[in-house]
Design an enzyme around this catalytic site. Structure first.
Site, mmCIF file in Angstrom:
data_model
loop_
_atom_site.group_PDB
_atom_site.id
_atom_site.type_symbol
_atom_site.label_atom_id
_atom_site.label_comp_id
_atom_site.label_asym_id
_atom_site.label_seq_id
_atom_site.Cartn_x
_atom_site.Cartn_y
_atom_site.Cartn_z
ATOM 1 N N TRP A 266 0.840 -1.209 0.000
ATOM 2 C CA TRP A 266 0.000 0.000 0.000
ATOM 3 C C TRP A 266 0.868 1.250 0.000
ATOM 4 C CZ3 TRP A 266 -4.339 -1.055 -1.931
ATOM 5 C CH2 TRP A 266 -5.027 -2.237 -1.620
ATOM 6 N N ASP B 61 -1.651 6.632 6.443
ATOM 7 C CA ASP B 61 -2.694 5.730 5.976
ATOM 8 C C ASP B 61 -2.950 4.750 7.116
ATOM 9 O OD1 ASP B 61 -4.245 3.749 4.861
ATOM 10 O OD2 ASP B 61 -2.912 3.327 3.168
ATOM 11 N N LYS C 190 -12.184 -1.972 7.066
ATOM 12 C CA LYS C 190 -11.448 -2.872 7.958
ATOM 13 C C LYS C 190 -11.891 -2.676 9.408
ATOM 14 C CE LYS C 190 -8.398 -3.171 4.294
ATOM 15 N NZ LYS C 190 -7.610 -2.346 3.404
HETATM 16 C C1 LIG Z 1 -7.083 -1.880 2.283
HETATM 17 C C2 LIG Z 1 -6.044 -0.841 2.298
HETATM 18 C C3 LIG Z 1 -5.976 0.148 1.317
HETATM 19 C C4 LIG Z 1 -6.899 0.184 0.117
HETATM 20 O O1 LIG Z 1 -8.115 0.686 0.489
HETATM 21 P P1 LIG Z 1 -9.264 0.973 -0.596
HETATM 22 O O2 LIG Z 1 -10.320 1.576 0.291
HETATM 23 O O3 LIG Z 1 -9.642 -0.333 -1.191
HETATM 24 O O4 LIG Z 1 -8.738 1.928 -1.575
HETATM 25 C C5 LIG Z 1 -4.999 1.111 1.428
HETATM 26 N N1 LIG Z 1 -4.134 1.111 2.455
HETATM 27 C C6 LIG Z 1 -4.154 0.161 3.410
HETATM 28 C C7 LIG Z 1 -3.167 0.206 4.522
HETATM 29 C C8 LIG Z 1 -5.114 -0.845 3.368
HETATM 30 O O5 LIG Z 1 -5.140 -1.798 4.317
#
Ligand SMILES: *Cc1c(COP(=O)(O)O)cnc(C)c1O
Length: 359
Positions: A102, A172, A196
């Site tokens: 990511w 993030d 999540k």
């Molecule tokens: C799942 C995830 C993403 C992607 O998220 P989307 O909402 O599908 O764009 C980005 N960063 C991390 C750390 C993730 O776990």
């Protein structure tokens, strides 16, 4: 009805209480004779939901007054673009800590928009660890440092965050927001796709320091933080159902006793699985270095691909869902987000021990 042992990485398990509350209001929310989905996003009833979600999030994370909370769409992935678009406006450089897939994706998008540098990386070691927060150096004229607090695919997590840097820190937190208390003051932007730890997919939470929100007429309207900040995230139609479910997840988190209480349970859950791995005499091998282990995603392999495959097959038959590792690293991954009950984690631990005994 039997609920699954759900270890999906995302979208992931939701608290049963949330699903039941949502079901109660499915046909008639708040005596409106309509579901939340059918309300106008300009109505008092919907605005109540929207503002309550903001207030609950502010309270749970103790978000200071000088931050704005935004509910956006496009997932965390769109934030990979929006962050540099809004912050790399005068030739400055965005610095990235590369700790997984990511983080790589975030860097790749930023490089399309402006100048980027890698501030630290564990790529050479297959992303098994998190760089020391204290070793991260970025020049004072950098636009920001971007980190990924929890690396969902590799199962690593920052244990302490960089502090005292003279540049904005962007995080993030898609896969560990609300899993433990954090000091929001140490960050300038926090973003997270909801699917999540916060709710269903469809809404992305952005917590942004107000002094980073600037009017920039050159930006596409929808990609400017200012557009959403100045309209209480109601510039266009927000994902109303996802925000309603987010508000329920936040209420649930509050009823659990807040983030301290949630962190205590999360520690116990993670310890339960890591203990099985550590006491297995090498039968199970954790991917992450011990000092970088994630409390949200426990990644491991067995001694051979053959055995890993059998483990996954038998686990599936025993009712455990979502244990396959991400396609980029293989192996196994148990995602144990806030909503995964301790009893389900204990059931998995028992299954792992029994599988080892019978292997
Ligand atoms: C799942 C995830 C993403 C992607 O998220 P989307 O909402 O599908 O764009 C980005 N960063 C991390 C750390 C993730 O776990």
């Amino acid at each position: 009805m039997k609920r699954a042992y759900n270890f999906n990485a995302g979208p992931a398990a939701l608290p049963e209480w949330v699903l039941q509350e949502a079901q109660k209001s499915w046909m008639d929310f708040n005596n409106t004779g309509m579901s939340v989905m059918e309300l106008s996003h300009r109505s008092k009833d919907y605005e109540g939901v929207h503002n309550e979600a903001k207030a609950l999030l502010a309270s749970l994370l103790s978000i200071p007054e000088d931050y704005e909370i935004l509910f956006l769409q496009g997932g965390a992935s769109l934030q990979f673009t929006m962050v540099p678009m809004n912050l790399l406006d005068n030739g400055q450089t965005g610095y990235y800590a590369l700790t997984g897939v990511w983080a790589e994706k975030a860097l790749k998008e930023a490089a399309k928009i402006g100048k980027t540098e890698i501030a630290a990386s564990s790529k050479e070691d297959n992303y098994t660890y998190i760089p020391e927060a204290g070793d991260i150096q970025v020049p004072e004229n950098a636009a920001y440092l971007h980190i990924t607090s929890n690396n969902t695919i590799y199962g690593t997590q920052w244990q302490t965050f960089p502090t005292g840097l003279k540049v904005p820190v962007v995080a993030d937190m898609s896969s560990d927001i609300l899993s433990t208390p954090i000091d929001v003051k140490n960050f300038d932007i926090i973003y997270a796709g909801a699917q999540k730890n916060l709710g269903p997919s469809g809404v992305t939470v952005v917590i942004i320091k107000k002094d980073l929100i600037k009017k920039n007429p050159a930006l596409p309207t929808m990609l400017s933080y200012e557009t959403h900040a100045s309209s209480n995230s109601l510039f266009n139609t927000p994902p109303t159902l996802a925000i309603y479910l987010l508000s329920l997840v936040l209420k649930w988190a509050e009823n659990q006793g807040g983030l301290e209480a949630i962190a205590t349970i999360n520690n116990k859950k993670a310890e339960t699985l890591y203990n099985v791995i550590d006491n297995s005499n090498g039968f199970y091998n954790g991917h992450a270095a011990k000092n970088s282990r994630s409390k949200m995603n426990v990644t491991f392999t067995l001694q051979s691909d053959e055995l890993t495959k059998r483990f996954l097959e038998e686990a599936k038959q025993a009712g455990f869902v979502g244990l396959n590792g991400h396609r980029s690293i293989g192996g196994c991954r148990a995602s144990i987000y806030n909503a995964v009950p301790l009893e389900h984690v204990e059931a998995l631990a028992e299954f792992m021990k029994t599988f080892q005994q019978n292997a």
